[in-house]
Design a protein around this motif. Structure first.
Motif, short mmCIF file in Angstrom:
data_model
loop_
_atom_site.label_atom_id
_atom_site.label_comp_id
_atom_site.label_asym_id
_atom_site.label_seq_id
_atom_site.Cartn_x
_atom_site.Cartn_y
_atom_site.Cartn_z
N LEU A 1 0.31 2.76 -10.00
CA LEU A 1 1.13 1.80 -10.09
C LEU A 1 0.37 0.33 -9.30
CD1 LEU A 1 4.63 1.64 -8.32
CD2 LEU A 1 2.95 -0.09 -7.30
N SER A 2 0.81 -0.68 -10.06
CA SER A 2 0.04 -1.93 -9.60
C SER A 2 1.22 -3.00 -9.17
CB SER A 2 -0.67 -2.42 -10.90
OG SER A 2 -0.46 -3.51 -11.07
N VAL A 3 0.65 -3.58 -8.03
CA VAL A 3 1.54 -4.66 -7.63
C VAL A 3 0.90 -6.22 -8.01
CG1 VAL A 3 2.61 -5.80 -5.60
CG2 VAL A 3 2.42 -3.38 -5.51
N VAL A 4 1.62 -6.83 -8.77
CA VAL A 4 1.01 -8.15 -9.05
C VAL A 4 1.96 -9.29 -8.15
CG1 VAL A 4 0.88 -9.75 -10.94
CG2 VAL A 4 0.61 -7.21 -11.24
N ASP B 1 0.77 -1.35 -0.02
CA ASP B 1 -0.16 -0.16 -0.06
C ASP B 1 0.84 1.26 -0.08
OD1 ASP B 1 -2.38 -1.59 0.02
OD2 ASP B 1 -2.56 -1.47 2.07
N TYR B 2 1.84 1.19 0.80
CA TYR B 2 2.79 2.23 0.81
C TYR B 2 3.58 2.58 -0.37
CZ TYR B 2 6.99 5.29 2.14
OH TYR B 2 7.88 6.30 2.15
N LEU B 3 3.80 1.75 -1.19
CA LEU B 3 4.58 1.87 -2.47
C LEU B 3 3.61 2.33 -3.33
CD1 LEU B 3 6.67 1.14 -4.74
CD2 LEU B 3 5.80 -1.10 -4.89
N LYS B 4 2.39 1.88 -3.69
CA LYS B 4 1.23 2.43 -4.39
C LYS B 4 1.11 3.88 -4.10
CE LYS B 4 -3.20 1.65 -6.10
NZ LYS B 4 -2.85 1.92 -7.69
N ILE C 1 11.74 3.82 -4.13
CA ILE C 1 10.73 3.69 -3.12
C ILE C 1 11.06 2.34 -2.14
CG2 ILE C 1 8.35 3.70 -2.21
CD1 ILE C 1 7.66 5.71 -4.51
N MET C 2 11.10 1.45 -3.04
CA MET C 2 11.04 -0.02 -2.37
C MET C 2 12.37 -0.39 -1.81
SD MET C 2 9.26 -2.08 -5.61
CE MET C 2 9.32 -3.72 -4.67
N ALA C 3 13.35 0.31 -2.43
CA ALA C 3 14.70 0.30 -1.57
C ALA C 3 14.94 1.29 -0.51
CB ALA C 3 15.69 0.46 -2.49
N GLY C 4 14.00 2.31 -0.11
CA GLY C 4 14.39 3.36 0.58
C GLY C 4 13.96 2.96 2.26
#
Length: 414
Positions: free
Chosen positions: A64-67, A49-52, A324-327
């Motif tokens: 952004l969509s997470v699959v 949720d944070y990423l999106k 963002i994901m690596a932050g």
């Protein structure tokens, strides 16, 4: 303000990413969609949720969509998808698989990534031909579980020699001092590494295998002592369902991935029965000790990396999602979910438990398999497992190690 462990894209790097753009997608500079593939259920919903939310807030007009994919997908369908005109933008892959995808030209290099802030084992696994092709995502490592009901007043060992000696002393006809099935090569590697041996290293353009090195022989000899004198596990068995023997009270020490705690502490009537009310009720753990007191033995660093697909139609936005994901903020959410984060500072947010601390301490001294696309062939051939079974059955360690090195070198140098 969101804190990242990454340097922002420079103009030259941005041009490089833009020049590598290929594939499908009709997005414009004004907006579009980014697709991120994660594997399995490990990534918590809070992080997804944070990423999106963060990406869409920072990139007006973009979604952004997470699959969610499976590990079978990574092995069976990822390569074709990443070569297609409908490639995902950002993907999670296993750390030992990263080099193979990079070698196939499927990932963009991350030339400006501040890798010093991340777990060294994952950084090493994401580095191919001198360039970084993925960002460390999260790690998993093996720790030693025990129940105080079984260990009793025996002190927790502080060196690898004490660990082996304690396992031998506590072994009975019905209980392993150390659970060590012969085909479990992940738990074999720390013995080799602790004594200074190695799997394989590059010597110029050639790979030199090291199971038959002085340190390799020393480690495998100690491991054979465990197989023969400390373990009742099947000499040709693997690491599947390690909680079963533990929950039956048939192990003193169980070296297994930290997530096995959930299998052990599950109710006995669960789909995968645990022993929450018996040996799981006082479950404890420690990192495998090294040769000297106060040290840990090097363990195999399992885990995942994240990469930008070469054929992403929107590499700049894909890189923004990876950032963002690596932050630190996102990685902190992984830690709060019980995963050991790739960003080392985020480990402070791991649950305040002995097991979480043991895994973090163990992973601080971790290694990975040789970073070469040929390594996948070594794993597929299962030659390490076959050699370990022979050692577990009492075979000549030096001869078996020498033969194993020859086979590894033939594959890596082919």
């Amino acid at each position: 303000m969101r804190k990242l462990g990454i340097v922002a894209l420079g103009a030259a790097a941005a041009l490089t990413l833009a020049g590598c753009s290929a594939g499908g997608g009709s997005e414009s500079a004004d907006g579009g969609e980014i697709t991120v593939w994660v594997v399995g259920t490990d990534t918590p919903d809070t992080a997804r949720d944070y990423l999106k939310e963060t990406f869409e807030a920072d990139n007006d007009g973009w979604t952004l969509s997470v699959v969610e994919k499976t590990w079978a997908d990574v092995s069976d369908t990822y390569a074709a998808a990443l070569q297609s005109n409908d490639s995902p933008d950002v993907v999670e892959v296993g750390n030992t698989q990263t080099a193979s995808f990079a070698d196939q030209g499927l990932f963009l290099p991350l030339t400006d990534f501040a890798a010093d802030d991340y777990l060294p084992g994952l950084v090493e696994s994401a580095t191919y031909d001198g360039e970084l092709y993925a960002a460390p995502y999260y790690a998993g490592g093996r720790i030693v579980f025990y129940s105080e009901q079984i260990l009793g007043a025996t002190p927790v060992p502080t060196t690898l020699d004490e660990y082996v000696a304690t396992g031998k002393a506590l072994k009975t006809d019905t209980r392993s001092g150390i659970w060590a099935p012969g085909r479990d090569w992940y738990n074999a590697l720390p013995y080799v590494w602790a004594h200074g041996g190695f799997i394989a290293e590059q010597d110029g353009d050639e790979w030199k295998a090291g199971f038959s090195s002085e340190g390799g022989i020393a480690g495998l000899t100690q491991l054979q002592d465990v197989y023969v004198n400390a373990s009742n596990a099947a000499k040709d068995g693997d690491e599947t369902d390690p909680q079963v023997a533990f929950c039956a009270g048939e192990d003193v020490f169980l070296s297994a991935p930290a997530w096995v705690q959930w299998s052990i502490t599950a109710p006995a009537d669960a789909e995968a029965p645990g022993c929450a009310d018996t040996f799981g009720s006082d479950l404890r753990a420690f990192p495998l000790p090294g040769l000297e007191a106060g040290e840990t033995a090097p363990i195999f660093a399992g885990g995942s990396n994240i990469a930008v697909a070469t054929k992403s139609a929107n590499p700049e936005q894909a890189r923004a999602a990876l950032d963002i994901m690596a932050g630190e903020d996102y990685q902190t959410l992984l830690a709060e979910g019980g995963l050991t984060p790739g960003f080392t500072a985020a480990a402070a947010s791991l649950p305040d438990t002995e097991i979480a601390k043991a895994q973090a301490d163990a992973l601080a001294n971790s290694k990975v398999t040789p970073t070469t696309p040929k390594w996948a062939e070594v794993e597929a051939a299962q030659i390490i497992q076959e050699a370990l079974v022979k050692i577990a059955q009492g075979g000549d360690v030096a001869a078996i190690a020498a033969d194993l090195d020859t086979q590894i070198e033939e594959i890596l140098n082919s």
